[in-house]
Design an enzyme around this catalytic site. Structure first.
Site, mmCIF file in Angstrom:
data_model
loop_
_atom_site.group_PDB
_atom_site.id
_atom_site.type_symbol
_atom_site.label_atom_id
_atom_site.label_comp_id
_atom_site.label_asym_id
_atom_site.label_seq_id
_atom_site.Cartn_x
_atom_site.Cartn_y
_atom_site.Cartn_z
ATOM 1 N N GLU A 112 0.773 -0.863 0.035
ATOM 2 C CA GLU A 112 -0.004 -0.069 -0.051
ATOM 3 C C GLU A 112 0.955 1.140 -0.366
ATOM 4 O O GLU A 112 2.137 1.100 0.113
ATOM 5 C CB GLU A 112 -0.552 -0.059 1.247
ATOM 6 C CG GLU A 112 -2.119 -0.937 1.145
ATOM 7 C CD GLU A 112 -2.753 -1.353 2.188
ATOM 8 O OE1 GLU A 112 -4.221 -1.146 2.477
ATOM 9 O OE2 GLU A 112 -2.349 -1.990 3.049
ATOM 10 N N CYS A 125 3.601 8.291 0.927
ATOM 11 C CA CYS A 125 3.761 6.770 2.070
ATOM 12 C C CYS A 125 4.248 6.366 0.947
ATOM 13 O O CYS A 125 3.278 5.875 0.534
ATOM 14 C CB CYS A 125 2.882 7.512 3.227
ATOM 15 S SG CYS A 125 2.964 5.857 4.279
ATOM 16 N N CYS A 132 6.307 -7.377 6.509
ATOM 17 C CA CYS A 132 7.119 -7.394 7.774
ATOM 18 C C CYS A 132 7.790 -7.824 8.452
ATOM 19 O O CYS A 132 7.218 -8.893 9.204
ATOM 20 C CB CYS A 132 7.151 -5.489 8.251
ATOM 21 S SG CYS A 132 8.547 -4.943 8.859
ATOM 22 N N CYS A 136 6.242 -4.993 15.085
ATOM 23 C CA CYS A 136 6.063 -4.660 16.327
ATOM 24 C C CYS A 136 4.364 -4.606 16.798
ATOM 25 O O CYS A 136 4.040 -4.477 15.948
ATOM 26 C CB CYS A 136 6.506 -3.511 15.407
ATOM 27 S SG CYS A 136 8.161 -2.746 15.202
ATOM 28 N N CYS A 139 1.374 -2.745 15.331
ATOM 29 C CA CYS A 139 1.531 -2.540 13.663
ATOM 30 C C CYS A 139 0.591 -3.530 12.751
ATOM 31 O O CYS A 139 1.258 -5.094 13.460
ATOM 32 C CB CYS A 139 3.140 -2.400 13.147
ATOM 33 S SG CYS A 139 3.506 -2.684 11.969
ATOM 34 N N GLY A 182 7.050 -2.808 5.550
ATOM 35 C CA GLY A 182 8.305 -3.176 5.712
ATOM 36 C C GLY A 182 9.731 -1.797 6.757
ATOM 37 O O GLY A 182 9.367 -1.335 6.615
ATOM 38 N N GLU A 183 10.603 -3.028 7.030
ATOM 39 C CA GLU A 183 11.553 -2.268 7.861
ATOM 40 C C GLU A 183 12.503 -1.656 6.378
ATOM 41 O O GLU A 183 13.478 -2.541 5.943
ATOM 42 C CB GLU A 183 12.400 -2.978 9.089
ATOM 43 C CG GLU A 183 13.709 -3.186 9.318
ATOM 44 C CD GLU A 183 14.124 -0.904 9.752
ATOM 45 O OE1 GLU A 183 13.150 -0.736 10.251
ATOM 46 O OE2 GLU A 183 14.348 -0.701 8.953
ATOM 47 N N SER A 214 12.073 5.769 7.749
ATOM 48 C CA SER A 214 11.826 5.492 8.882
ATOM 49 C C SER A 214 12.613 3.872 9.299
ATOM 50 O O SER A 214 11.817 3.388 8.623
ATOM 51 C CB SER A 214 10.360 5.750 9.287
ATOM 52 O OG SER A 214 10.066 5.981 10.636
ATOM 53 N N SER A 237 11.970 4.960 15.294
ATOM 54 C CA SER A 237 10.652 4.730 15.772
ATOM 55 C C SER A 237 10.954 4.161 17.261
ATOM 56 O O SER A 237 11.725 3.175 17.218
ATOM 57 C CB SER A 237 10.098 3.737 15.201
ATOM 58 O OG SER A 237 8.571 3.710 15.207
ATOM 59 N N LEU A 238 10.786 5.304 18.325
ATOM 60 C CA LEU A 238 11.521 5.314 19.047
ATOM 61 C C LEU A 238 10.283 4.222 20.123
ATOM 62 O O LEU A 238 10.641 3.705 21.443
ATOM 63 C CB LEU A 238 11.821 6.422 20.625
ATOM 64 C CG LEU A 238 12.439 6.252 21.979
ATOM 65 C CD1 LEU A 238 13.323 5.556 20.950
ATOM 66 C CD2 LEU A 238 12.696 7.727 22.038
ATOM 67 N N ASN A 239 9.192 4.512 20.749
ATOM 68 C CA ASN A 239 7.430 4.816 21.255
ATOM 69 C C ASN A 239 7.789 4.147 22.821
ATOM 70 O O ASN A 239 6.627 3.200 22.851
ATOM 71 C CB ASN A 239 7.547 3.652 20.351
ATOM 72 C CG ASN A 239 7.279 4.320 18.873
ATOM 73 O OD1 ASN A 239 6.610 5.263 18.498
ATOM 74 N ND2 ASN A 239 7.778 2.810 18.171
ATOM 75 N N ASN A 309 -4.171 5.467 17.275
ATOM 76 C CA ASN A 309 -5.254 6.004 16.049
ATOM 77 C C ASN A 309 -6.117 4.562 16.784
ATOM 78 O O ASN A 309 -5.475 3.445 16.279
ATOM 79 C CB ASN A 309 -5.282 5.566 14.390
ATOM 80 C CG ASN A 309 -4.444 6.787 14.527
ATOM 81 O OD1 ASN A 309 -4.861 7.780 14.173
ATOM 82 N ND2 ASN A 309 -3.084 6.683 13.748
ATOM 83 N N CYS A 351 -1.051 6.095 10.987
ATOM 84 C CA CYS A 351 0.085 5.526 11.234
ATOM 85 C C CYS A 351 0.153 3.769 11.800
ATOM 86 O O CYS A 351 -1.128 3.970 12.213
ATOM 87 C CB CYS A 351 1.288 6.704 12.506
ATOM 88 S SG CYS A 351 2.659 5.871 12.764
HETATM 89 S S1 SF4 Z 1 6.364 -0.161 12.054
HETATM 90 FE FE1 SF4 Z 1 7.209 -1.308 10.270
HETATM 91 S S2 SF4 Z 1 9.212 -2.113 10.983
HETATM 92 FE FE2 SF4 Z 1 7.705 -2.420 13.166
HETATM 93 S S3 SF4 Z 1 6.497 -4.154 12.336
HETATM 94 FE FE3 SF4 Z 1 5.298 -2.296 11.457
HETATM 95 S S4 SF4 Z 1 5.998 -2.145 9.442
HETATM 96 FE FE4 SF4 Z 1 7.946 -3.420 10.146
#
Ligand code: SF4
Length: 371
Positions: A112, A125, A132, A136, A139, A182-183, A214, A237-239, A309, A351
């Site tokens: 997407e 984006c 991925c 996380c 996600c 994806g990373e 990112s 991405s700290l979080n 969200n 996000c």
């Molecule tokens: S936030 Fe990014 S790195 Fe983490 S699982 Fe989702 S897509 Fe992968």
């Protein structure tokens, strides 16, 4: 295999040569390998990336015989729009079918991308992988696992496609963020090739400060990116404000814990943006804010706070006053901090939501009607 030999193999096989994702030098070398003049490669590059011509017949800067030859022997592997969702705020989310990466397993994967217009700019984006592996917990993409890496052409193709879809309403400034599926640092070479194409002033002409990669915190990738001559801006991405907290939502933290990650950030030669998704009741206390300020102290950095969200996953949005108090504590401690609200909430483009519906088998939100 040297590039010219690769091209020769492509020419000799019946598989058309995919010109998308290739640099000007690669296209020149390919043209030479098929017996055409090298400068035709530069003309093809111009038609693809500057003029966004995605049909050889429309490349009026090439002679007709060459256009006909290209139509037989080459292809332009742009992703195909399977569905298009338009938000009330003007954002458009695309579900895209990928043309393939040359392997039987690669064809048909879906990703997407999101186009977000705003005052004076458009932001796109894009995804760097289908699915991925990083897992996380906040996600939806993580639920897919890694399907496959995208090629440079499939990555840059998302930008070209979204720009072309809005050709009539574009403003001069385009931002690109690699924050979709994806990373990016786990698909390093294709991502960097795509970024170089975006930043090439002979082609797409985006500004380096307008392209942001990112990462979840892949330390060797951050170090490697810091050595590149041409590179995008970096966002991390700290979080979380402690290893214990980050371990609980980002398993990658067990491999690259906060100390190691922040050391890599200190070595990085430029400013870094830290993204901090505020999960209500989990990482949004005053103490969290003070810990984040301590972690980032001395770094050339800013913090983007992204209120969660609510959606499919078991987290809740932070209270409104928590968001502002968290930001104020960071600012009092000398940290640049901003609140960023996600766009396209009604089409599940916000996000952490980019992995849904047809790709993940999760039910579409009722508002997300295809047009
Ligand atoms: S936030 Fe990014 S790195 Fe983490 S699982 Fe989702 S897509 Fe992968």
């Amino acid at each position: 295999m040297p590039p010219e030999t690769q091209f020769q193999v492509a020419v000799e096989s019946i598989e058309p040569f995919d010109v998308l994702g290739k640099s000007a030098d690669e296209l020149r070398a390919w043209m030479t390998s098929i017996g055409e003049s090298a400068y035709r490669g530069a003309q093809l590059y111009h038609a693809l990336y500057r003029e966004r011509r995605f049909d050889f017949a429309a490349m009026s800067n090439l002679p007709v015989e060459l256009r006909e030859r290209l139509a037989r022997e080459a292809r332009i592997g742009l992703p195909k729009v399977v569905r298009r969702y338009t938000s009330a705020d003007g954002s458009v989310r695309y579900l895209l079918a990928l043309p393939g990466n040359g392997s039987a397993a690669g064809a048909g994967a879906r990703v997407e991308a999101v186009f977000m217009p705003s005052e004076g700019r458009q932001t796109i984006c894009i995804s760097s992988q289908a699915g991925c592996a990083v897992d996380c917990h906040f996600c939806l993409t993580a639920q897919l696992g890694l399907i496959r890496n995208l090629t440079a052409g499939e990555i840059v193709g998302q930008v070209l496609l979204a720009l072309e879809d809005h050709r009539e309403s574009l403003v001069p400034r385009t931002n690109v963020v690699l924050m979709g599926q994806g990373e990016p640092l786990l698909n390093y070479e294709p991502v960097l090739s795509a970024v170089r194409l975006m930043l090439d002033q002979r082609g797409m002409r985006l500004a380096p400060r307008h392209v942001t990669l990112s990462t979840s915190g892949i330390v060797p990738g951050i170090d490697r990116l810091g050595q590149e001559k041409i590179r995008p801006k970096l966002a991390v991405s700290l979080n979380a404000s402690s290893d214990e907290q980050r371990d609980a939502i980002m398993p990658i933290n067990r491999k690259y814990p906060l100390g190691m990650l922040l050391e890599a950030c200190r070595r990085y030669p430029e400013w870094i943006t830290f993204e901090y998704v505020l999960l209500g009741g989990f990482n949004d206390t005053d103490e969290d804010a003070r810990r984040v300020a301590r972690l980032l102290s001395g770094l050339h950095a800013k913090v983007n706070l992204i209120p969660w969200n609510p959606g499919e996953l078991p987290y809740r949005a932070p209270e409104l006053d928590r968001i502002e108090e968290f930001r104020c504590i960071l600012v009092e401690k000398g940290q640049l901090a901003f609140v960023r609200y996600s766009r396209g909430r009604d089409i599940a483009a916000a996000c952490g939501q980019l992995a849904l519906i047809e790709t993940a088998g999760i039910a579409a939100p009722p508002e997300a009607l295809p047009i």
